[in-house]
Design a protein around this motif. Sequence first.
Motif, PDB file in Angstrom:
ATOM      1  N   ARG A 111       0.790  -1.244   0.000  1.00 58.86           N
ATOM      2  CA  ARG A 111       0.000   0.000   0.000  1.00 58.86           C
ATOM      3  C   ARG A 111       0.822   1.293   0.000  1.00 58.86           C
ATOM      4  NH1 ARG A 111      -2.381  -1.511   5.269  1.00 58.86           N
ATOM      5  NH2 ARG A 111      -0.785  -3.105   5.011  1.00 58.86           N
ATOM      6  N   VAL A 112       2.131   1.196   0.223  1.00 55.84           N
ATOM      7  CA  VAL A 112       2.933   2.421   0.294  1.00 55.84           C
ATOM      8  C   VAL A 112       3.333   2.866  -1.115  1.00 55.84           C
ATOM      9  CG1 VAL A 112       5.187   3.330   1.024  1.00 55.84           C
ATOM     10  CG2 VAL A 112       3.752   2.077   2.641  1.00 55.84           C
ATOM     11  N   THR A 113       3.126   4.142  -1.397  1.00 63.08           N
ATOM     12  CA  THR A 113       3.394   4.657  -2.742  1.00 63.08           C
ATOM     13  C   THR A 113       4.891   4.924  -2.951  1.00 63.08           C
ATOM     14  OG1 THR A 113       1.325   5.861  -2.392  1.00 63.08           O
ATOM     15  CG2 THR A 113       2.518   6.329  -4.430  1.00 63.08           C
ATOM     16  N   TYR A 114       5.512   5.569  -1.964  1.00 64.69           N
ATOM     17  CA  TYR A 114       6.945   5.909  -2.074  1.00 64.69           C
ATOM     18  C   TYR A 114       7.678   5.421  -0.833  1.00 64.69           C
ATOM     19  CZ  TYR A 114       4.895   9.306  -5.290  1.00 64.69           C
ATOM     20  OH  TYR A 114       4.167   9.903  -6.285  1.00 64.69           O
ATOM     21  N   TRP A 115       8.839   4.833  -1.078  1.00 61.52           N
ATOM     22  CA  TRP A 115       9.724   4.423   0.015  1.00 61.52           C
ATOM     23  C   TRP A 115      11.049   5.170  -0.103  1.00 61.52           C
ATOM     24  CZ3 TRP A 115       8.497   1.023   3.874  1.00 61.52           C
ATOM     25  CH2 TRP A 115       7.416   0.160   3.663  1.00 61.52           C
TER      26      TRP A 115
END
Length: 453
Positions: free
Chosen positions: A160-164
């Motif tokens: 679910r995370v867009t940017y890491w």
Amino acid sequence: MTNEFMQAFPADFVWGAATSSYQIEGAWNEDGKGENIWDRFCHSPYRVANGETGDVACDHYHRMDEDVDLMAWMGLKSYRFSISWARVLPNGIGQVNEAGLDFYDRLVDRLLEKGIQPNATLNHWDFPQALQEKGGWTNPQVTDWFTQYADVMFRKIGDRVTYWATHNEPKVVAIHGYFDGMFPPGHHSLREALLAVHHINVGHGKVVQLFREGNYPGQIGTVIDIHNFEPATDSEADRLASQRYMEFNKNLFLDPVLKGNYPAYLLAWLGDQVPQELQDGIDIAATPIDFLGVNYYFTFTTSYSPGGGILRAQTHLAHSAEGFGHNSMGWGIDPVGLYKVLKSLKDEYGNPRVMIAENGTPLNDIVEADGTINDIARMRYLREHILAVHDAMQEGADVHGYYVWSLMDNFEWASGYYPRFGLVHVDRNTLKRTPKRSACWYRRLIEQNALAL
Ligand code: NOJ
């Protein structure tokens, strides 16, 4: 709707605001969280202004819903936060703390519910104390510890995370942590600092590789503080001093990631003080990333100085000629420096895809009798810097987003709580949140996706 007096941004431009775990969460010893090096540092005497700590900070750990509501009100497209490694792995490796993991799981869901893209940083400095006792970033095993921690996070919220981002401002971890000792663990060793530099870079690359193997849907990069560096005069001595200072503070981190090598002039200058280990595995650091996060705050103006430490360099934070002056932490304000940084990434580093991961200013904000905070100087600061981003984009710089530092007033590390960087004011006694005038201004900017001239 925009008009000819507005500078429009691309439709998918990512407007955001940023924070970090230690600076806002509090709950330092709750629900199974382990101790980290900032807990230890703040609990030691004479380390932080006024003996302040992040024990409670903004109490975001307990007020997360309210804080996400504020972000939604502001219209943020994305929120940049960091994960407290010791909250999810109390000993840094091994046993997972489900309650800690659950906090980030809920945060991500709540953000998505409000249509806000999560932007998660793995290492924003609050390293587990248990691993510090094994040598921290100087121990070669740290690259595996970091990868194991990343694996736990990717498996939990990677869907679910867009940017890491792997790291935030790795210079601070390596140089302030191990060389000048300003921040934990407070050591003074060039050798340790350079080992930390290397393990940070290799650890970054290993985590990017793991992310690729997992086929997660988001994007991954790293966040580096990339300031503008200029010699005080045109003399050769000043130019070389400025180059050494820049390579020590910037290129040691940026070049491995984007070019797969360390800055040759600096390494030659440091000579046999450079550990052999820096040759091992540097190519891993250059594993391709999806974006480069850039934190920009100021311009370093450097001159040659025989008393200027190992670099023979002395530096100060200049402000630009247009009369911006200095902020409440004594930092010169120089929006043109941001333009130059973006241009140099374009011209010297192959125009990477960039997100401005932090930019902002501390002010002595005053709460008026009616409760409002009219931080016009912050609006002016942000406006000039966003304009500089727009100018660089017009000239081809590949910038995709901009995050204000910070969403709310928080714990400014060794300076404690007096520097207020927030769009949202936090009352230190009641922890009540009040959007400042700059928050209303930013909300409008996001709504229009354009900057009024
Ligand atoms: C950089 C850091 O990433 C952040 O933690 C800090 O508060 C701001 N700059 C302001 O100094």
